[in-house]
Design an enzyme around this catalytic site. Structure first.
Site, short mmCIF file in Angstrom:
data_model
loop_
_atom_site.label_atom_id
_atom_site.label_comp_id
_atom_site.label_asym_id
_atom_site.label_seq_id
_atom_site.Cartn_x
_atom_site.Cartn_y
_atom_site.Cartn_z
N ASP A 1 23.17 47.62 35.75
CA ASP A 1 23.29 47.04 37.09
C ASP A 1 22.71 47.90 38.21
O ASP A 1 22.44 47.42 39.29
CB ASP A 1 24.77 46.75 37.40
N HIS A 2 22.53 49.19 37.96
CA HIS A 2 22.05 50.09 39.02
C HIS A 2 20.52 50.19 39.04
O HIS A 2 19.89 50.02 40.08
CB HIS A 2 22.61 51.50 38.82
N ASP B 1 31.78 55.57 36.58
CA ASP B 1 31.41 55.16 37.91
C ASP B 1 32.65 55.30 38.78
O ASP B 1 33.74 54.89 38.37
CB ASP B 1 30.93 53.70 37.93
N ARG C 1 30.04 52.68 50.92
CA ARG C 1 29.61 54.03 51.32
C ARG C 1 28.49 53.95 52.34
O ARG C 1 27.56 53.14 52.17
CB ARG C 1 29.11 54.83 50.10
N SER D 1 30.37 59.79 44.41
CA SER D 1 30.02 59.26 43.10
C SER D 1 30.55 60.11 41.94
O SER D 1 30.88 61.27 42.10
CB SER D 1 28.50 59.17 43.03
N ARG E 1 28.59 60.75 39.41
CA ARG E 1 27.39 61.19 38.68
C ARG E 1 27.50 62.65 38.27
O ARG E 1 27.65 63.54 39.09
CB ARG E 1 26.12 60.94 39.52
C1 MIC Z 1 27.64 55.11 43.67
O1 MIC Z 1 28.14 54.13 44.19
O2 MIC Z 1 27.45 56.18 44.27
C2 MIC Z 1 27.22 55.02 42.22
C3 MIC Z 1 25.75 55.02 42.19
O3 MIC Z 1 27.69 53.82 41.69
C4 MIC Z 1 27.84 56.20 41.48
C5 MIC Z 1 27.38 56.35 40.09
C6 MIC Z 1 26.04 57.00 39.96
O4 MIC Z 1 25.73 57.91 40.74
O5 MIC Z 1 25.32 56.64 39.05
C7 MIC Z 1 29.37 56.21 41.47
O6 MIC Z 1 29.98 55.65 42.33
O7 MIC Z 1 29.97 56.86 40.59
FE1 SF4 Z 2 26.88 49.85 42.49
FE2 SF4 Z 2 28.11 52.11 43.18
FE3 SF4 Z 2 27.23 50.41 45.04
FE4 SF4 Z 2 29.27 49.74 43.55
S1 SF4 Z 2 29.19 51.42 45.00
S2 SF4 Z 2 27.54 48.44 44.07
S3 SF4 Z 2 28.76 50.64 41.59
S4 SF4 Z 2 25.98 51.58 43.61
#
Ligand code: MIC
Ligand code: SF4
Length: 641
Positions: free
Chosen positions: A64-65, A119, A379, A534, A536
């Site tokens: 999905d990303h 995630d 965010r 995140s 990550r």
């Molecule tokens: C995000 O919203 O920052 C992400 C991208 O979903 C991350 C995961 C990632 O960095 O791959 C998260 O929230 O953990």
């Molecule tokens: Fe995707 Fe992270 Fe954004 Fe949610 S917050 S939509 S999981 S990138």
């Protein structure tokens, strides 16, 4: 003794330890989820663990990303994940099926079960009465391999909900209000549990919006009771048999309490550049808007988008505004297409994009220079949209839609438009975008590995002396988006740490990677809540690759702290936060005998450049210390000490 709902579910899953705040426990993990931008690392790690099938009841790999395929990299990652998922009995959700948290809620979430996801927004499942926790990829790989997860027992913060939301005020405003009260570190070390008569006025998807953004509080997770609304939601997804009622005991005592009278709330917005920079829409407005983006795992449910369609129907998106809508799942998009709501959105002038994270993680739709973007996301960290000088405001779908029409940030209560309740719907099951494992043995399915997929870096067991140069002096609330930025340029390299490391801390200090390489071994000095955001693990692995051996900060965010320990990097907390000011780049810090000191209450650090010493707190659990000594979790699992 009367129990909170959170502790009831944890107790049901307890394998080791005592349910006492601050102590370490191991719990059974019923389910796991991964997504593609953290998933390649997870499945590399799972392969390295040499297990046949996953030990959970259900594990799902979502794509999905990384769906903006501008080269072979993302498509290779998807093929890799699909192959490893099939080898280990993991379900695979194809690109286009939707955002992991939304799709999981619809198809797999079950009240009272535990879920671990790579995630940070995995707590979305708390909207269904699950204990759903976000973690680093390696922890999720271990949960798949062994069916368990270890964590420090959080306190429980009760949020007592009374009253009912007024029209134009929605679940997003509830969580923005909680963020305003508690801040982005107010939930650290806590589970946020919602209770009280106000709960029944919120649908499961409303609740999921609230638990989703508990991640922005830094909370371990958030949870709602499972009640009649839960039954209705599960029935609408054809899964009524998964329903079971769950609630805290009526006289349960919470460690902390927050009272929220829903009827007093108003439309809110989080201004640049933090989800807790909350004021009322009226206070921020009127503000000319360039872009409105609706979607993300926070606000892309069927009811959210039906409200948006109702507001847009028969109207015209303001000429200065680009309105983009990303439905949360293919199920939702299909329903909107069938009932005509999609046509209403398109007719009004919306740009409808695929069911994925998309603009939320800078995968397209970056605003113009110094642009103002209203987003229903979770965010708004500086630069996350892909445009460094953009101003991103987080708002509800209602506020976003009405503002798209007026061209300025607008409080919908002033619009004169009456929002009707959205009628319930039945969502037919459609498995065409899910691939279920077909029972073949692992050996029969080859791993598909593209050329962009590189091995993950490994640390070394902790030596007799730890000496490193100060390579960064960072401020408070450093996010993992600061440490390891992610946008359409960099997401395709989530399986290539050597490449990614060249961009480590890019938004804060472009000289960071070169300085690390020159220093050989580095230490980062951070402020409060270091590593928020995140899950990550790239925010630990890229620094590891660049030679970072320890980080000293005023405090750490939960998931990032675990990711550092998993990588064998020591997260150390200043005994005296005032010491934070006493560093300059290039100073050499030395820890003598770190193996022994890591088991003490304090570690003494000598600043070789100034000759001064100061103390830091390791606060490692037994298992964490084992990882630190071995140079990370994988080394520990391989028997290194
Ligand atoms: C995000 O919203 O920052 C992400 C991208 O979903 C991350 C995961 C990632 O960095 O791959 C998260 O929230 O953990
Ligand atoms: Fe995707 Fe992270 Fe954004 Fe949610 S917050 S939509 S999981 S990138």
């Amino acid at each position: 003794m009367a129990k909170t709902l959170a502790y009831k579910i944890l107790e049901d899953h307890l394998k080791e330890g005592r349910l006492v705040p601050g102590e370490e426990i191991t719990i059974k993990m019923d389910q796991t989820l991964t997504q593609d931008s953290t998933g390649t690392m997870v499945y590399l790690q799972l392969e390295a663990m040499d297990v046949e099938k996953v030990q959970t009841e259900l594990s799902v790999a979502y794509i999905d990303h990384n769906t903006l395929q501008t080269g072979f990299e993302n498509a290779d990652d998807h093929a890799f994940i699909r192959s490893v998922a099939a080898r280990h009995g993991v379900l695979f959700s194809k690109p286009g099926n939707g955002i992991c948290h939304q799709v999981h809620l619809e198809n797999f979430g079950v009240p009272g079960k535990t879920l671990l996801g790579s995630d940070s927004h995995t707590p979305t499942g708390g909207g269904l009465g699950m204990i759903a926790i976000g973690a680093g990829g390696l922890d999720v790989a271990v949960a798949m391999a062994k069916g368990v997860y270890s964590l420090t027992v959080p306190k429980v913060l009760g949020v007592h909900l009374t009253g009912k939301l007024a029209p134009w005020v929605s679940a997003k405003d509830v969580i923005l209000h909680v963020l305003q009260k508690l801040s982005v570190k107010g939930g650290v070390g806590k589970i946020v549990e919602y209770f009280g008569e106000g709960v029944s006025a919120l649908s499961v998807t409303d609740r999921a919006t609230i638990t989703n953004m508990g991640a922005e509080l830094g909370a371990t997770t958030s949870v709602f009771p499972s009640d009649e609304n839960t039954r209705i939601y599960l029935a609408s997804q054809g899964r009524e048999s998964d329903y079971r009622p769950l609630a805290a005991d009526p006289d349960a005592v919470y460690d902390e309490l927050l009272e929220v009278d829903l009827s007093t709330l108003e439309p809110l917005a989080a201004g640049p550049h933090s989800p807790d920079n909350v004021k009322s829409v009226k206070e921020y407005g009127p503000l000319a808007v360039d872009q409105v983006a609706i979607g993300s795992c926070t606000n892309s449910s069927y009811t959210d988008l039906m409200k948006v369609a109702a507001i847009l129907k028969g109207k015209r998106v303001h000429e200065n505004v680009s309105l983009v809508i990303a439905p949360g799942s293919a199920k939702i998009l299909r329903k909107l297409a069938e009932n005509g709501a999609l046509a209403d959105m398109i007719a009004a002038g919306a740009r409808v994009i695929e069911c994925a994270c998309g603009p939320c993680i800078g995968m397209g739709q970056s605003p113009k220079s110094a642009g103002v973007s209203l987003r229903t996301f979770n965010r708004n960290f500086k630069g996350r949209s892909g445009t460094k000088d953009a101003s991103v405001y987080l708002v509800s779908p209602e506020t976003a839609a009405i503002s798209a029409l007026t061209g300025v940030l607008t409080d919908g209560r002033d619009s004169g438009f009456e929002l009707d309740a959205i009628a319930g719907e039945y969502f037919p099951q459609n498995e065409n975008l899910i691939i279920r494992p077909d029972g073949k043995a692992k050996a029969e399915i080859p791993v598909e590995m593209g050329p962009n997929i590189k091995p993950f870096p490994l640390n070394e067991p902790l030596g007799d002396v730890l000496a490193a140069d100060v390579v960064l002096h960072a401020g408070d609330n450093i996010t993992t988006d600061d440490i390891m930025p992610s946008d359409s340029r960099l997401l395709p390299y989530r399986s290539n740490i050597p490449h990614l490391s060249n961009y480590c801390f890019e938004t804060i200090d472009t000289g960071f990677p070169a300085r690390c390489k020159a220093a050989d071994k580095g230490v980062i000095i951070g402020g409060d809540n270091y590593g928020q955001g995140s899950s990550r693990e790239h925010a630990a692995l890229a620094p590891l690759y660049l030679g970072i051996r320890f980080v000293i900060a005023k405090s750490f965010a939960r998931i990032h702290r675990s990711n550092l320990i998993n990588s064998g990097i020591l997260p150390l907390v200043f005994e005296d936060p005032a010491d934070y000011d006493s560093f300059e780049l290039g100073q050499r810090l030395v820890i003598e005998n770190p193996r022994e000191q890591s088991g003490n209450e304090f570690i003494t650090v000598r600043n070789e450049t100034t000759g001064k010493t100061f103390r830091v707190i390791p606060n490692f659990s037994e298992q964490e210390r084992e990882m630190i000594l071995a140079g990370g979790k994988i080394n520990m699992m391989r028997g290194l000490k």
